[in-house]
Design a protein around this motif. Structure first.
Motif, short mmCIF file in Angstrom:
data_model
loop_
_atom_site.label_atom_id
_atom_site.label_comp_id
_atom_site.label_asym_id
_atom_site.label_seq_id
_atom_site.Cartn_x
_atom_site.Cartn_y
_atom_site.Cartn_z
N ALA A 283 0.81 -1.22 0.00
CA ALA A 283 0.00 0.00 0.00
C ALA A 283 0.85 1.27 0.00
CB ALA A 283 -0.94 0.01 1.20
N ARG A 284 2.08 1.18 0.48
CA ARG A 284 2.95 2.37 0.49
C ARG A 284 3.31 2.82 -0.91
NH1 ARG A 284 5.72 -0.76 4.60
NH2 ARG A 284 4.76 -0.22 6.57
N THR A 285 3.35 1.88 -1.85
CA THR A 285 3.71 2.24 -3.22
C THR A 285 2.55 2.12 -4.20
OG1 THR A 285 4.48 -0.03 -3.61
CG2 THR A 285 6.13 1.57 -2.91
N ASN A 286 1.58 1.25 -3.91
CA ASN A 286 0.46 1.03 -4.84
C ASN A 286 -0.81 0.79 -4.02
OD1 ASN A 286 -1.26 0.33 -6.90
ND2 ASN A 286 0.19 -1.04 -7.91
N VAL A 287 -1.48 1.86 -3.68
CA VAL A 287 -2.67 1.76 -2.83
C VAL A 287 -3.78 0.97 -3.52
CG1 VAL A 287 -4.46 3.10 -1.66
CG2 VAL A 287 -2.11 3.91 -1.66
N ASP A 288 -3.94 1.18 -4.84
CA ASP A 288 -4.99 0.47 -5.57
C ASP A 288 -4.81 -1.04 -5.48
OD1 ASP A 288 -5.97 2.93 -6.24
OD2 ASP A 288 -5.39 2.83 -8.36
N MET A 289 -3.58 -1.51 -5.58
CA MET A 289 -3.33 -2.95 -5.51
C MET A 289 -3.67 -3.48 -4.11
SD MET A 289 0.12 -5.13 -6.34
CE MET A 289 0.07 -4.79 -8.09
N ALA A 290 -3.33 -2.73 -3.08
CA ALA A 290 -3.64 -3.16 -1.72
C ALA A 290 -5.15 -3.20 -1.49
CB ALA A 290 -2.98 -2.23 -0.71
N VAL A 291 -5.87 -2.23 -2.03
CA VAL A 291 -7.33 -2.21 -1.91
C VAL A 291 -7.94 -3.40 -2.64
CG1 VAL A 291 -9.41 -0.95 -2.62
CG2 VAL A 291 -7.54 0.26 -1.52
N VAL A 292 -7.42 -3.70 -3.82
CA VAL A 292 -7.93 -4.84 -4.58
C VAL A 292 -7.67 -6.13 -3.83
CG1 VAL A 292 -7.57 -6.21 -6.67
CG2 VAL A 292 -7.86 -3.75 -6.84
N LEU A 293 -6.48 -6.30 -3.28
CA LEU A 293 -6.18 -7.51 -2.50
C LEU A 293 -7.11 -7.64 -1.31
CD1 LEU A 293 -2.28 -7.55 -2.56
CD2 LEU A 293 -3.80 -9.27 -3.54
N ARG A 294 -7.34 -6.52 -0.62
CA ARG A 294 -8.21 -6.55 0.56
C ARG A 294 -9.64 -6.92 0.16
NH1 ARG A 294 -6.70 -5.43 5.21
NH2 ARG A 294 -4.91 -4.22 4.59
N ALA A 295 -10.14 -6.34 -0.91
CA ALA A 295 -11.50 -6.65 -1.35
C ALA A 295 -11.59 -8.09 -1.87
CB ALA A 295 -11.94 -5.66 -2.43
N TYR A 296 -10.59 -8.51 -2.63
CA TYR A 296 -10.62 -9.84 -3.26
C TYR A 296 -10.54 -10.95 -2.23
CZ TYR A 296 -9.57 -13.35 -6.86
OH TYR A 296 -9.61 -14.45 -7.70
N PHE A 297 -9.70 -10.81 -1.22
CA PHE A 297 -9.51 -11.88 -0.25
C PHE A 297 -10.29 -11.68 1.05
CE2 PHE A 297 -5.80 -12.44 -2.96
CZ PHE A 297 -5.91 -13.80 -3.22
N CYS A 298 -10.56 -10.43 1.44
CA CYS A 298 -11.23 -10.17 2.73
C CYS A 298 -12.71 -9.87 2.57
CB CYS A 298 -10.55 -9.01 3.45
SG CYS A 298 -8.82 -9.28 3.82
N GLY A 299 -13.19 -9.71 1.36
CA GLY A 299 -14.58 -9.36 1.14
C GLY A 299 -15.51 -10.54 1.27
N MET A 300 -16.80 -10.25 1.12
CA MET A 300 -17.84 -11.29 1.17
C MET A 300 -18.48 -11.42 -0.20
SD MET A 300 -19.96 -10.85 4.73
CE MET A 300 -21.41 -11.50 3.99
N GLY A 301 -18.96 -12.60 -0.50
CA GLY A 301 -19.68 -12.81 -1.74
C GLY A 301 -18.78 -13.34 -2.84
N ARG A 302 -19.33 -13.30 -4.06
CA ARG A 302 -18.59 -13.81 -5.21
C ARG A 302 -17.44 -12.86 -5.56
NH1 ARG A 302 -23.78 -14.10 -8.83
NH2 ARG A 302 -24.03 -12.20 -7.64
N LYS A 303 -16.32 -13.42 -5.94
CA LYS A 303 -15.12 -12.61 -6.19
C LYS A 303 -15.27 -11.69 -7.39
CE LYS A 303 -11.88 -15.46 -3.79
NZ LYS A 303 -10.65 -16.21 -3.74
N LYS A 304 -16.05 -12.12 -8.39
CA LYS A 304 -16.19 -11.31 -9.60
C LYS A 304 -17.34 -10.31 -9.52
CE LYS A 304 -14.29 -14.36 -13.11
NZ LYS A 304 -14.59 -15.05 -14.37
N VAL A 305 -18.17 -10.40 -8.50
CA VAL A 305 -19.34 -9.52 -8.44
C VAL A 305 -19.31 -8.68 -7.17
CG1 VAL A 305 -21.85 -9.40 -8.51
CG2 VAL A 305 -20.68 -11.18 -9.79
N GLU A 306 -19.66 -9.28 -6.04
CA GLU A 306 -19.77 -8.51 -4.81
C GLU A 306 -18.43 -7.96 -4.34
OE1 GLU A 306 -23.38 -11.13 -4.93
OE2 GLU A 306 -21.23 -11.56 -5.10
N ARG A 307 -17.38 -8.75 -4.47
CA ARG A 307 -16.07 -8.28 -4.02
C ARG A 307 -15.52 -7.20 -4.94
NH1 ARG A 307 -13.11 -13.48 -1.23
NH2 ARG A 307 -15.00 -14.35 -0.33
N TRP A 308 -15.85 -7.26 -6.22
CA TRP A 308 -15.49 -6.20 -7.15
C TRP A 308 -16.22 -4.91 -6.77
CZ3 TRP A 308 -18.85 -4.90 -11.62
CH2 TRP A 308 -18.31 -3.86 -12.39
N GLU A 309 -17.50 -5.04 -6.42
CA GLU A 309 -18.27 -3.87 -5.97
C GLU A 309 -17.68 -3.30 -4.68
OE1 GLU A 309 -22.22 -5.39 -5.70
OE2 GLU A 309 -22.53 -5.38 -7.87
#
Length: 144
Positions: free
Chosen positions: A75-101
């Motif tokens: 996240a220190r160098t690429n915040v977007d990548m860290a956010v995507v990793l957090r949503a992709y692995f820490c989120g709820m629901g389907r990875k291509k739908v709810e976690r993308w949202e």
């Protein structure tokens, strides 16, 4: 035929991190006071009890904390990548739908540009590769 066992290990560690740092559990560990000073005085019949011990600090699994440190490093160098990793692995629901949202909501809260589903999936793959590289290179050994 070579089997990529380290890749399987990295994926398992990311999944474990996602369960430990799940976004839907974001508030369940907050230690809100259940009693105020007046309630304590009433309970102890007007006498102030001994030194207050306070709340026990939040304990995390060392395996999950190692990945959390790596994601914080990313996240220190690429915040977007860290956010995507957090949503992709820490989120709820389907990875291509709810976690993308969820990813787009997190990005919108940071006033960043939302991403398409294709960009989100590609960033998740690149983020997984970056975590793998940091684990392989031993850059985050000091965090362990």
């Amino acid at each position: 035929m070579n089997i990529d066992t380290f890749g399987v290990y990295v994926r398992a560690e990311l999944d474990h991190w996602g369960n430990e740092f799940a976004l839907h559990r974001d508030c369940e560990y907050l230690g809100h006071q259940s009693k105020n000073l007046l309630a304590v005085l009433i309970e102890h019949q007007g006498e102030m009890p001994g030194r207050v011990q306070g709340f026990k600090p939040l304990e995390t699994d060392m395996r999950a904390q190692k990945i959390e440190d790596i994601v914080a490093h990313i996240a220190r160098t690429n915040v977007d990548m860290a956010v995507v990793l957090r949503a992709y692995f820490c989120g709820m629901g389907r990875k291509k739908v709810e976690r993308w949202e969820t990813c787009n909501l997190l990005l919108a809260n940071m006033k960043a540009r939302v991403m398409t589903q294709r960009a989100y999936l590609e960033m998740a793959r690149r983020g997984e590769d970056r975590v793998r590289g940091l684990l392989e290179g031993g850059i985050m050994k000091s965090a362990a």
